[in-house]
Design an enzyme around this catalytic site. Structure first.
Site, PDB file in Angstrom:
ATOM      1  N   VAL A 137       0.861  -1.180   0.000  1.00 56.26           N
ATOM      2  CA  VAL A 137       0.000   0.000   0.000  1.00 56.26           C
ATOM      3  C   VAL A 137       0.897   1.229   0.000  1.00 56.26           C
ATOM      4  O   VAL A 137       1.800   1.358   0.835  1.00 56.26           O
ATOM      5  CB  VAL A 137      -0.940   0.011   1.218  1.00 56.26           C
ATOM      6  CG1 VAL A 137      -1.809   1.266   1.194  1.00 56.26           C
ATOM      7  CG2 VAL A 137      -1.804  -1.247   1.222  1.00 56.26           C
ATOM      8  N   LYS A 138       0.646   2.119  -0.966  1.00 55.77           N
ATOM      9  CA  LYS A 138       1.501   3.288  -1.124  1.00 55.77           C
ATOM     10  C   LYS A 138       0.977   4.441  -0.272  1.00 55.77           C
ATOM     11  O   LYS A 138      -0.172   4.855  -0.389  1.00 55.77           O
ATOM     12  CB  LYS A 138       1.555   3.710  -2.597  1.00 55.77           C
ATOM     13  CG  LYS A 138       2.554   4.824  -2.893  1.00 55.77           C
ATOM     14  CD  LYS A 138       2.441   5.334  -4.327  1.00 55.77           C
ATOM     15  CE  LYS A 138       2.972   4.334  -5.324  1.00 55.77           C
ATOM     16  NZ  LYS A 138       3.047   4.932  -6.699  1.00 55.77           N
ATOM     17  N   VAL A 139       1.860   4.983   0.588  1.00 54.42           N
ATOM     18  CA  VAL A 139       1.504   6.079   1.498  1.00 54.42           C
ATOM     19  C   VAL A 139       2.558   7.172   1.348  1.00 54.42           C
ATOM     20  O   VAL A 139       3.754   6.882   1.371  1.00 54.42           O
ATOM     21  CB  VAL A 139       1.457   5.593   2.964  1.00 54.42           C
ATOM     22  CG1 VAL A 139       1.169   6.768   3.915  1.00 54.42           C
ATOM     23  CG2 VAL A 139       0.410   4.502   3.133  1.00 54.42           C
TER      24      VAL A 139
END
Length: 943
Positions: A137-139
């Protein structure tokens, strides 16, 4: 072995391609790249996703099948399917690498980048939805994103940290990862299956710094200084990356890290992003050749990958020249360029770039959705002429600032930052009420079963104008009672309603949000008393239902009087926004409309105006911006409403919504309803036209008139309804539009301070009259056998100076003489509302418009008090008012000492008193004797 494979074999370098999986999975291309080139993962690229949406039959089929679903639901469902497909293709790589490669990266919505709690919730939801171990998951590494990275790692979720530019920020990210692992290990989690990358952006740093260096080079006079500055170009990003890598080696070493490593933890790999070269003067493989080192990832763009295959050189470059990297950054600091400041700016710009890309994706889906809905969505077309440019600017501002999302998030700062957030329940009321559709259907069956022939709404403003539109638009339904509306305290209007119905077979719907509004209470008192006379005390209450907010005085009275049912409104919805709540739906059900179908129609517009629909494709936002910009940019604040026969009562509802919401603090839009159409030359430059055209019942004369207005350069918005069944869409479109227009004006569109002032003054006058037996006596400024005229001292002085003398006609002439360009004239008639009385008022307003080229209003009191009265008192001081009163035979109200004639007189005086307090140009004309004759004579005086 080609250079790319050699890079993999010798340096344990993972190469990730930056593309969305779908374009490759469909052709088996992703699998081929994995086999041939050792590809280790993919990341989603919205630009390519947008292209796929534009050309994929599969997406088109999904959009068609979904009907009027929200855009975000469509996009997410398709995106998650893509991510799952890519993850499944890469699963063998993931398994073979022990869970360290073979990942697919899915980005948390960039709209949440500055909100820790929302980022956490969304990342967890996406992780659960995809349900693949090899998902990252890209944050973003914003200040708000870093604590989210820690907590998500503590959940055992793989994180791709994006938008890293500064070394200090990177260190915070690395520590957040380590702390998250420690928490996950403490909770018993298997940290050996947790992976993370920290995406350091490269070429963007050089692009930003080189620009600043060029400015300094241009300003420098010393050739040596110029050369030294020139020597820094193209070196800062790599120097920054090398020093970040040095920090990586320090952070993932030592006792603290070793404790985790002993449990199987893997270091968070540095990932080099934005490694395509933007400056053609540099080597096209610069950001690959100089950034090779163990435990790193390079997201190489396809063109750069091709270049590296062709002529790239592999060497362990990351730990070369670290001392030189320090000197480069030290020299940069001496030039006065703050690399940390550059990094902060790049983070802000990066978030915006992500937002821009997401907007394009959502725009692509929204455009397709509107196309597939076709006539299922009421069509809107704008012909705004000179307003086009400022509107485009406003649309871009709303897009860039995320104001549509913020509106749906109930952010009061979209408006004035006051109490707006507590009044936004109408945003979700359609879905909320849809869950109660069965209850409304049961009520409708009950009404039909009981054999009621009439249903009468007793209410004012938002409680009556919406139901009036329904009654007049849809007419009687077979087997159900005819819906009637009473929203006037004029004694003759009350008598007319009673005469039109059979009380024994009539249902009364008493509607009042607060339960304290004077008019619904006196209506209830009167008809409850009459019903007791006709059917007896024990049965009277069964002829009444109440619609009110929980805990109101009306609720208690309804319980005490044995009302058949009590329906509840939503305290977070103001009256003028309440038509899609119980205040509109109870009358709709009583008259036999299908409430479920009614709400389904409205839902189409709700979703078309949703938070995920960009402003340029968002019909409600677009209309609201156009209205607001017309007023602020060109002074076109007279919103003139035109509607086809059959839906023409919609204007009275929209009039209330617009006027009461926007007319305050000396600002506002003045809605003009039911003004007969004329040639373009009759109108001033303060007009903005909205034409609701019913396809199945359009008036050719209206079409021609509107076309002429458009050709003459007046701004025109056309809204096309395929049938009356789609009218519920317009309620929501105009609610959103009015809220947006209020934001453009910079006011709170949900309060009504001047309406409250009139209510207070009316109550004071009526209470005093009940105590004293009558309203206080007044002295006219002029009178004859037909008229008695009244005004306040300030207006009286001004009118005398303008030529007012002994006869009333001279005062009327002087009052009209006060009208200037950009003003409007409002005829406010506290007389029985019927065709005989409307005719001379309409003729008078046409004559005034033709002579003065100003907008005109013809309103009946007291109903306009809860509608346009707010704008007349609190809006721009551009109104010239003629209040018209008369005397009618009184009608007693059971339980009260005074009757309806005193109520309406108190309302007129209260209204006039507030107009005077606000310094408005107001004159009251009291008709003696026959009202129709008096109105004809007044028309002559005005003409």
């Amino acid at each position: 072995m080609n250079p790319l494979k050699k890079l993999h074999a010798e340096q344990d370098q993972a190469v990730w391609l930056d593309f969305v999986a779908r374009g490759f999975v469909q052709e088996g291309g992703l699998k081929r790249l994995v086999d041939e080139d050792g590809l280790r993962g993919v990341t989603s690229n919205p630009a390519i996703f947008e292209k796929a949406i534009g050309h994929s039959d599969e997406y088109d089929d999904a959009l068609k099948a979904a009907g009027d679903e929200r855009v975000i639901d469509l996009y997410e469902g398709l995106a998650i399917a893509d991510i799952q497909a890519a993850a499944d293709v890469l699963r063998p790589v993931y398994d073979a690498s022990g869970g360290q490669d073979g990942f697919v990266s899915l980005e948390v919505s960039p709209y949440l980048a500055l909100d820790t709690a929302e980022t956490l919730a969304e990342a967890r939801r996406l992780h659960k939805a995809v349900a693949r171990d090899n998902l990252m998951v890209k944050v973003p590494a914003t200040p708000e994103g870093i604590p989210a990275i820690r907590d998500l790692t503590a959940d055992g979720i793989n994180i791709n940290v994006t938008l890293l530019f500064a070394q200090d920020a990177y260190e915070q990210v690395a520590n957040a990862y380590i702390e998250g692992l420690e928490k996950y290990a403490a909770s018993g989690g298997a940290i050996d299956r947790v992976a993370s990358v920290a995406s350091f952006f490269i070429s963007r740093i050089d692009a930003a710094v080189d620009k600043l260096l060029d400015e300094k080079i241009a300003a420098a006079n010393d050739p040596d200084e110029k050369a030294a500055l020139e020597g820094l170009k193209g070196k800062v990003a790599i120097a920054n990356a090398k020093l970040a890598y040095r920090r990586y080696k320090r952070l993932f070493a030592g006792e603290r890290w070793q404790t985790l490593a002993d449990k199987g933890a893997h270091p968070q790999r540095l990932l080099w992003a934005s490694t395509g070269v933007k400056n053609k003067a540099y080597s096209d493989v610069l950001y690959v050749e100089e950034l090779i080192g163990p435990n790193t990832v390079n997201t190489i763009p396809p063109a750069t990958m091709d270049a590296f295959r062709d002529h790239g050189k592999v060497r362990a470059s990351l730990e070369e020249g670290v001392d030189e990297a320090e000197r480069v950054l030290a020299h940069l600091a001496k030039t006065g360029i703050d690399l940390d400041a550059v990094a902060r700016q790049l983070v802000e710009e990066g978030v915006q770039l992500f937002v821009d890309a997401a907007d394009k994706v959502l725009g692509a889906v929204a455009g397709k959705r509107q196309k597939f809905l076709d006539h299922g969505l009421d069509r809107q077309a704008l012909a705004l002429g000179s307003l086009d440019a400022p509107l485009k600017t406003a649309i871009e501002t709303w897009r860039k600032d995320g104001l549509v999302r913020r509106l749906w998030q109930r952010d009061a700062k979209v408006w004035s930052g006051a109490d707006e957030a507590k009044w936004l329940g109408w945003l979700t009321i359609v879905e909320d009420e849809a869950r109660k559709a069965a209850d409304y259907a049961a009520f409708a069956d009950e009404v039909k079963r009981e054999g009621f022939t009439d249903a009468v709404v007793l209410g004012m403003g938002g409680s009556s104008l919406g139901p009036e539109v329904l009654a007049e638009t849809y007419g009687p339904q077979a087997g159900f009672p005819r819906l009637r509306i009473l929203d006037s305290t004029d004694p003759d209007e009350v008598r007319a309603v009673e005469a039109a119905v059979n009380l024994e077979r009539t249902l009364f719907i008493v509607a009042s949000k607060s339960g304290s509004t004077l008019e619904p209470n006196v209506f209830r008192d009167y008809f409850l008393g009459r019903m007791r006379d006709v059917v007896g005390d024990d049965k009277a209450g069964r002829h009444f239902v109440a619609v009110t907010d929980p805990g109101s005085a009306m609720e208690k009275a309804a319980q005490d009087d044995g009302f058949r049912r009590i329906f509840y409104g939503v305290p977070q919805i103001g009256g003028r926004y309440s038509v899609l709540s119980a205040f509109g739906l109870v009358p709709a059900a009583a008259m036999g409309l299908d409430v479920a179908a009614f709400l389904a129609s409205a839902r189409t517009m709700v979703r078309s105006c949703g938070s995920d629909v960009p402003p340029d494709l968002n019909p409600g936002v677009q209309l609201g911006l156009a209205m607001g910009i017309a007023a602020t940019a060109e002074g076109r604040d007279k919103v003139t409403l035109i509607a086809s026969p059959g839906i023409d009562t919609f204007g009275a509802w929209a009039e209330q919504l617009i006027a009461e919401s926007t007319g305050k603090e000396g600002k506002g839009l003045i809605p003009i309803d039911n003004e007969p159409l004329a040639a373009p030359a009759a109108y001033g430059k303060d007009r903005f036209f909205v034409y609701l055209r019913l396809d199945e019942g359009a008036d050719p004369a209206q079409d021609s008139a509107v076309k002429a207005l458009e050709e003459a350069g007046h701004p025109v918005v056309r809204i096309a309804l395929a049938s009356k069944a789609s009218l519920p869409q317009e309620f929501f479109r105009f609610e959103i539009a009015t809220a947006v227009a209020g934001a453009v004006l910079g006011i709170n569109p949900f309060d009504q301070p001047d309406v409250e002032a009139s209510k207070i003054k009316t109550r004071e006058l009526f209470s005093a009259a009940e105590k004293d037996g009558a309203l206080p006596a007044e002295t006219p400024v002029a009178e004859n056998e037909t008229f008695a005229l009244y005004t306040d001292p300030t207006n009286a002085d001004a009118l005398r100076k303008a030529g007012a003398g002994a006869d009333p006609e001279s005062w009327i002439k002087a009052q009209i003489g006060r009208v200037s360009a950009g003003d409007y004239v409002a005829l406010l008639a506290y007389v029985t509302r019927n065709p005989e009385h409307l005719r001379p008022l309409q003729e008078a307003r046409v004559a005034l418009r033709e002579a003065r080229h100003v907008a005109t209003c013809a309103e009946f009191g007291p109903r306009f008090l809860h509608s346009t009265g707010q704008a007349y008192k609190g809006g721009p001081d551009s109104g010239v008012f003629l209040q018209i009163t008369s005397e009618a035979p009184d009608l007693a109200i059971p339980g009260r000492s005074l009757g309806f004639a005193t109520v309406i007189a108190a309302q007129a005086r209260g209204d006039f008193g507030v107009l005077s307090e606000r310094g408005r140009r107001a004159l009251r004309v009291h008709i003696k004797g026959d009202v129709a004759k008096g109105l004809d004579r007044l028309k002559s005086a005005l003409s």
